[in-house]
Write a protein that holds these residues in place. Structure first.
Motif, PDB file in Angstrom:
ATOM      1  N   PHE A  76       0.829  -1.213   0.000  1.00  0.00           N
ATOM      2  CA  PHE A  76       0.000   0.000   0.000  1.00  0.00           C
ATOM      3  C   PHE A  76       0.860   1.259   0.000  1.00  0.00           C
ATOM      4  CE2 PHE A  76      -2.178   3.419   2.269  1.00  0.00           C
ATOM      5  CZ  PHE A  76      -3.309   3.560   1.477  1.00  0.00           C
ATOM      6  N   VAL A  77       1.945   1.245   0.795  1.00  0.00           N
ATOM      7  CA  VAL A  77       2.849   2.413   0.820  1.00  0.00           C
ATOM      8  C   VAL A  77       3.481   2.614  -0.553  1.00  0.00           C
ATOM      9  CG1 VAL A  77       4.971   3.352   1.818  1.00  0.00           C
ATOM     10  CG2 VAL A  77       3.302   2.203   3.287  1.00  0.00           C
ATOM     11  N   PHE A  78       3.909   1.518  -1.178  1.00  0.00           N
ATOM     12  CA  PHE A  78       4.481   1.636  -2.521  1.00  0.00           C
ATOM     13  C   PHE A  78       3.439   2.171  -3.497  1.00  0.00           C
ATOM     14  CE2 PHE A  78       5.669   0.389  -6.744  1.00  0.00           C
ATOM     15  CZ  PHE A  78       7.046   0.509  -6.778  1.00  0.00           C
ATOM     16  N   LEU A  79       2.223   1.656  -3.399  1.00  0.00           N
ATOM     17  CA  LEU A  79       1.140   2.109  -4.278  1.00  0.00           C
ATOM     18  C   LEU A  79       0.905   3.611  -4.123  1.00  0.00           C
ATOM     19  CD1 LEU A  79      -1.119   1.065  -6.251  1.00  0.00           C
ATOM     20  CD2 LEU A  79      -2.600   0.955  -4.241  1.00  0.00           C
ATOM     21  N   ALA A  80       0.937   4.093  -2.879  1.00  0.00           N
ATOM     22  CA  ALA A  80       0.759   5.524  -2.634  1.00  0.00           C
ATOM     23  C   ALA A  80       1.906   6.326  -3.248  1.00  0.00           C
ATOM     24  CB  ALA A  80       0.672   5.788  -1.130  1.00  0.00           C
ATOM     25  N   GLY A  81       3.136   5.840  -3.086  1.00  0.00           N
ATOM     26  CA  GLY A  81       4.284   6.541  -3.653  1.00  0.00           C
ATOM     27  C   GLY A  81       4.257   6.563  -5.166  1.00  0.00           C
ATOM     28  N   GLN A  82       3.881   5.438  -5.769  1.00  0.00           N
ATOM     29  CA  GLN A  82       3.809   5.358  -7.231  1.00  0.00           C
ATOM     30  C   GLN A  82       2.708   6.264  -7.775  1.00  0.00           C
ATOM     31  OE1 GLN A  82       6.003   3.804  -9.050  1.00  0.00           O
ATOM     32  NE2 GLN A  82       5.065   4.006 -11.078  1.00  0.00           N
ATOM     33  N   THR A  83       1.574   6.316  -7.070  1.00  0.00           N
ATOM     34  CA  THR A  83       0.481   7.205  -7.480  1.00  0.00           C
ATOM     35  C   THR A  83       0.904   8.661  -7.376  1.00  0.00           C
ATOM     36  OG1 THR A  83      -1.158   5.586  -6.711  1.00  0.00           O
ATOM     37  CG2 THR A  83      -1.912   7.842  -7.017  1.00  0.00           C
ATOM     38  N   LEU A  84       1.641   8.984  -6.305  1.00  0.00           N
ATOM     39  CA  LEU A  84       2.165  10.342  -6.154  1.00  0.00           C
ATOM     40  C   LEU A  84       3.076  10.701  -7.325  1.00  0.00           C
ATOM     41  CD1 LEU A  84       2.385  12.860  -4.310  1.00  0.00           C
ATOM     42  CD2 LEU A  84       4.358  11.756  -3.220  1.00  0.00           C
ATOM     43  N   MET A  95      10.680  13.577  -6.697  1.00  0.00           N
ATOM     44  CA  MET A  95      11.788  13.108  -5.862  1.00  0.00           C
ATOM     45  C   MET A  95      11.247  12.444  -4.600  1.00  0.00           C
ATOM     46  SD  MET A  95      15.030  12.732  -5.273  1.00  0.00           S
ATOM     47  CE  MET A  95      15.928  13.822  -6.398  1.00  0.00           C
ATOM     48  N   LEU A  96      10.266  13.068  -3.965  1.00  0.00           N
ATOM     49  CA  LEU A  96       9.652  12.479  -2.773  1.00  0.00           C
ATOM     50  C   LEU A  96       9.020  11.127  -3.095  1.00  0.00           C
ATOM     51  CD1 LEU A  96       8.680  12.623   0.168  1.00  0.00           C
ATOM     52  CD2 LEU A  96       6.688  13.923  -0.640  1.00  0.00           C
ATOM     53  N   ALA A  97       8.336  11.051  -4.233  1.00  0.00           N
ATOM     54  CA  ALA A  97       7.688   9.806  -4.636  1.00  0.00           C
ATOM     55  C   ALA A  97       8.715   8.695  -4.822  1.00  0.00           C
ATOM     56  CB  ALA A  97       6.896  10.018  -5.923  1.00  0.00           C
ATOM     57  N   SER A 159       3.009   5.348 -18.150  1.00  0.00           N
ATOM     58  CA  SER A 159       3.929   4.308 -17.656  1.00  0.00           C
ATOM     59  C   SER A 159       3.797   4.161 -16.149  1.00  0.00           C
ATOM     60  CB  SER A 159       5.369   4.661 -18.037  1.00  0.00           C
ATOM     61  OG  SER A 159       5.518   4.772 -19.431  1.00  0.00           O
ATOM     62  N   PHE A 160       3.710   5.305 -15.453  1.00  0.00           N
ATOM     63  CA  PHE A 160       3.564   5.260 -13.994  1.00  0.00           C
ATOM     64  C   PHE A 160       2.216   4.652 -13.598  1.00  0.00           C
ATOM     65  CE2 PHE A 160       7.302   7.726 -13.885  1.00  0.00           C
ATOM     66  CZ  PHE A 160       7.755   7.802 -12.580  1.00  0.00           C
ATOM     67  N   TRP A 161       1.152   5.030 -14.305  1.00  0.00           N
ATOM     68  CA  TRP A 161      -0.167   4.488 -13.987  1.00  0.00           C
ATOM     69  C   TRP A 161      -0.236   2.985 -14.269  1.00  0.00           C
ATOM     70  CZ3 TRP A 161      -2.970   6.745 -10.704  1.00  0.00           C
ATOM     71  CH2 TRP A 161      -3.115   8.142 -10.657  1.00  0.00           C
ATOM     72  N   ALA A 162       0.478   2.530 -15.281  1.00  0.00           N
ATOM     73  CA  ALA A 162       0.498   1.096 -15.581  1.00  0.00           C
ATOM     74  C   ALA A 162       1.074   0.316 -14.407  1.00  0.00           C
ATOM     75  CB  ALA A 162       1.300   0.831 -16.856  1.00  0.00           C
ATOM     76  N   VAL A 163       2.127   0.862 -13.789  1.00  0.00           N
ATOM     77  CA  VAL A 163       2.714   0.203 -12.617  1.00  0.00           C
ATOM     78  C   VAL A 163       1.742   0.258 -11.442  1.00  0.00           C
ATOM     79  CG1 VAL A 163       4.583   0.300 -10.919  1.00  0.00           C
ATOM     80  CG2 VAL A 163       5.087   0.612 -13.345  1.00  0.00           C
ATOM     81  N   VAL A 164       1.028   1.375 -11.292  1.00  0.00           N
ATOM     82  CA  VAL A 164       0.019   1.471 -10.231  1.00  0.00           C
ATOM     83  C   VAL A 164      -0.996   0.339 -10.365  1.00  0.00           C
ATOM     84  CG1 VAL A 164      -1.938   2.830  -9.383  1.00  0.00           C
ATOM     85  CG2 VAL A 164       0.244   3.957  -9.867  1.00  0.00           C
ATOM     86  N   VAL A 165      -1.463   0.106 -11.580  1.00  0.00           N
ATOM     87  CA  VAL A 165      -2.452  -0.947 -11.815  1.00  0.00           C
ATOM     88  C   VAL A 165      -1.864  -2.317 -11.482  1.00  0.00           C
ATOM     89  CG1 VAL A 165      -3.823  -2.124 -13.594  1.00  0.00           C
ATOM     90  CG2 VAL A 165      -3.728   0.372 -13.544  1.00  0.00           C
ATOM     91  N   MET A 166      -0.614  -2.564 -11.900  1.00  0.00           N
ATOM     92  CA  MET A 166       0.003  -3.864 -11.642  1.00  0.00           C
ATOM     93  C   MET A 166       0.200  -4.102 -10.149  1.00  0.00           C
ATOM     94  SD  MET A 166       2.731  -4.532 -14.728  1.00  0.00           S
ATOM     95  CE  MET A 166       3.829  -3.173 -14.283  1.00  0.00           C
ATOM     96  N   VAL A 167       0.658  -3.073  -9.423  1.00  0.00           N
ATOM     97  CA  VAL A 167       0.856  -3.216  -7.978  1.00  0.00           C
ATOM     98  C   VAL A 167      -0.481  -3.453  -7.278  1.00  0.00           C
ATOM     99  CG1 VAL A 167       1.588  -2.010  -5.875  1.00  0.00           C
ATOM    100  CG2 VAL A 167       2.986  -1.881  -7.936  1.00  0.00           C
ATOM    101  N   LEU A 168      -1.498  -2.741  -7.711  1.00  0.00           N
ATOM    102  CA  LEU A 168      -2.835  -2.933  -7.125  1.00  0.00           C
ATOM    103  C   LEU A 168      -3.329  -4.358  -7.367  1.00  0.00           C
ATOM    104  CD1 LEU A 168      -5.296  -1.713  -5.705  1.00  0.00           C
ATOM    105  CD2 LEU A 168      -6.132  -0.973  -7.950  1.00  0.00           C
ATOM    106  N   LEU A 169      -3.140  -4.868  -8.580  1.00  0.00           N
ATOM    107  CA  LEU A 169      -3.558  -6.236  -8.898  1.00  0.00           C
ATOM    108  C   LEU A 169      -2.782  -7.254  -8.062  1.00  0.00           C
ATOM    109  CD1 LEU A 169      -5.101  -8.294 -10.592  1.00  0.00           C
ATOM    110  CD2 LEU A 169      -3.356  -8.051 -12.375  1.00  0.00           C
ATOM    111  N   ALA A 170      -1.463  -7.045  -7.955  1.00  0.00           N
ATOM    112  CA  ALA A 170      -0.643  -7.962  -7.157  1.00  0.00           C
ATOM    113  C   ALA A 170      -1.068  -7.928  -5.694  1.00  0.00           C
ATOM    114  CB  ALA A 170       0.838  -7.598  -7.291  1.00  0.00           C
TER     115      ALA A 170
END
Length: 394
Positions: A76-84, A95-97, A159-170
């Motif tokens: 969840f923390v990673f998902l929040a950072g990736q979404t940011l 940089m914070l993300a 590209s960033f949103w694609a990773v968000v979707v993959m992390v959410l699915l995982a």
């Protein structure tokens, strides 16, 4: 292998794609935020620094939490950072993300391996680790090129949103298939910290760092070496890097099958092969055919030693989350040390060929870290391969 192990591998693939993809999106990010390409490079460094320093610290804070709960929290923390990062309006927010995702990814890496080892018998640790760590190889061969393709057609935010979707699915799959684990006992923290008094663990860490350092000293500069020294066109290099990625996947499958029974031979032969590949590349970088062979050998013998590296860690120090997280930090340190050392030699005027020799030297040092093990080869086998207390309890 339990399906949960493949889900863990998918999570590692998703997070590692996020780690690698910034290097392929540098021009787009530079234009978006109005900063230099070098400044975008600092985003890569920030992610690595988060993995090296922040990951173990976060893991210590989560040691009293059941592993499944810790995995879901970190996801969840990673998902929040990736979404940011996907929403970042400026360079500072990005940089914070990257720092947030780097810290959470490192801790998630260690917890995922801890869960992985708890789901299989000790004699299957290497094979299970090869599936989870296979996410690293697939991210190189598929994740990074796909992120670059998304950038070309839909923009870097896609590209960033694609990773968000993959992390959410995982994460959803993980919640469904990963079995619940009991809350660790308070003494576990002392046990895990006590593992670091084991000198053999530090030799194992050194081997892992040097293997990855040797690989990335060369890999980080494959593109300019292949174009400027080997004579390949810029359009051909992505194909050669894809071949390298396929070689890492094949190597990972092979080492995953062999690491449980032949851990030290895999490490020894792998380091010898890696040394040979880099020396061969260094001597004959101007010959295209030999360059291709060297790239393939590096792909087969470098990063794919991860399952054997992970198996060695479990045999000398158990399967604790902190031990495996620090191992992940050591691997990230190897990436930083190898690529930085290669860059320093180029800046010092030794030419593009110098990173290959730096890689070969680090591989030789890696072989030297195996010597203490062979000096103790006369010790009873039970001392070298005894299962952890956790494994015995199962």
């Amino acid at each position: 292998m339990p399906f949960a192990i493949y889900v863990l591998g998918f999570m590692i693939f998703s997070q590692t794609t996020s780690e690698f993809m910034v290097s392929g999106l540098m021009q787009s990010l530079s234009a978006e935020f109005g900063v230099s390409v070098a400044a975008i490079g600092y985003l890569v460094s920030a992610y690595s620094a988060g993995m090296i320093v922040g990951g173990p610290m976060l893991t210590v804070g989560l040691l009293k939490m059941p592993r499944k709960q810790a995995f879901m929290t970190l996801s969840f923390v990673f998902l929040a950072g990736q979404t940011l990062g996907a929403l970042a309006p400026n360079y500072e927010v990005m940089m914070l993300a990257r720092i947030v995702t780097g810290i959470s990814s490192s801790a998630c890496f260690g917890v995922a391996l801890g869960i992985c080892f708890s789901l299989v018998r000790p004699e299957s640790h290497g094979r299970a680790a090869s599936i989870v760590l296979g996410g690293l190889m697939v991210a190189t061969a598929i994740g990074l090129p796909m992120a670059m393709l998304f950038d070309q057609y839909f923009g870097w935010r896609a590209s960033f949103w694609a990773v968000v979707v993959m992390v959410l699915l995982a994460g959803v799959l993980g919640q469904w298939v990963i079995p619940s684990s009991p809350k660790p006992e308070t003494v576990l923290i002392r046990n895990e910290l006590g593992a670091f008094r084991n000198r053999s663990l530090w030799f194992a860490y050194a081997t892992s760092m040097l293997i990855i350092g040797a690989t990335f000293a060369a890999f980080s500069y494959f593109t300019p070496i292949l174009t400027d020294l080997s004579g390949f066109s810029a359009k051909t290099v992505p194909l050669l890097l894809a071949v390298y990625g396929v070689a890492t996947i094949i190597g990972n499958i092979v080492t995953g099958r062999l690491s449980d029974r032949y851990m030290m031979p895999v490490l020894t032969i792998g380091l010898l092969m890696l040394t040979l590949a880099l020396v061969l590349f260094g001597l004959f970088a101007d010959i295209g055919a030999i360059a291709i062979i060297a790239v393939i050998l590096t792909g087969l013998a470098g990063v794919p030693m991860n399952p054997a590296m992970a198996t060695r860690i479990t045999r000398v120090a158990g399967t604790g989350s902190l031990v495996t997280t620090v191992h992940g930090s050591v691997i990230s340190l190897g990436v930083v040390v190898g690529s930085a050392a290669g860059g320093l030699t180029i800046d010092a005027g030794y030419g593009l060929i110098s990173p290959l020799w730096i890689g070969a030297l680090l591989a030789v040092f890696g072989l030297m870290t195996l010597l203490p093990f062979f000096r103790r080869s006369g010790a009873p086998q039970s001392r070298l391969t005894a299962p952890t207390q956790e494994a015995k309890s199962r």
